[in-house]
Design a protein around this motif. Structure first.
Motif: not given
Length: 115
Positions: A27-28, A1-6, A101-104
């Protein structure tokens, strides 16, 4: 699962500095663009700074000359160096990564500027 972490938020006095980090995991693919937004209490979320894979950057006028966005070569990590912080910079800072193209969005990190 793609995650974005600050990470990197905190409490700082006026005139101080902080460095925020944003990491994409799971994410690859690299991001095509990464941006920092902020939202202060009672205000709408605003774009603070953005960077694209080619290296071009943009800033909201209120942070020009004080903030600097950068990214790693793989375009999976972005940074926001914030100098000369002011009271009005207090907000939750969010990272946005555009991947195929997907904003995470990340969940945000609190930055509080107070004397």
């Amino acid at each position: 699962q793609v995650q974005v972490m600050e990470s990197g938020g905190g409490l700082v006095q006026p005139g101080g500095s902080l460095r925020l980090s944003c990491v994409i995991s799971g994410s690859i693919y690299s991001a095509n663009a990464m941006s920092w937004y902020r939202q202060a209490p009672g205000k709408e979320r605003e774009l603070v700074a953005g960077i694209v894979s080619g290296g071009d950057t943009q800033y909201v006028d209120s942070v020009k000359g004080r903030f600097a966005i950068s990214r790693d070569h793989a375009m999976k990590t972005a940074y926001l160096q914030m100098n000369n912080l002011q009271l009005e910079d207090t907000a939750v800072y969010f990272c946005n990564a555009l991947i195929r193209g997907v904003a995470m969005w990340g969940q945000g990190t609190q930055v509080t500027v107070s004397s």
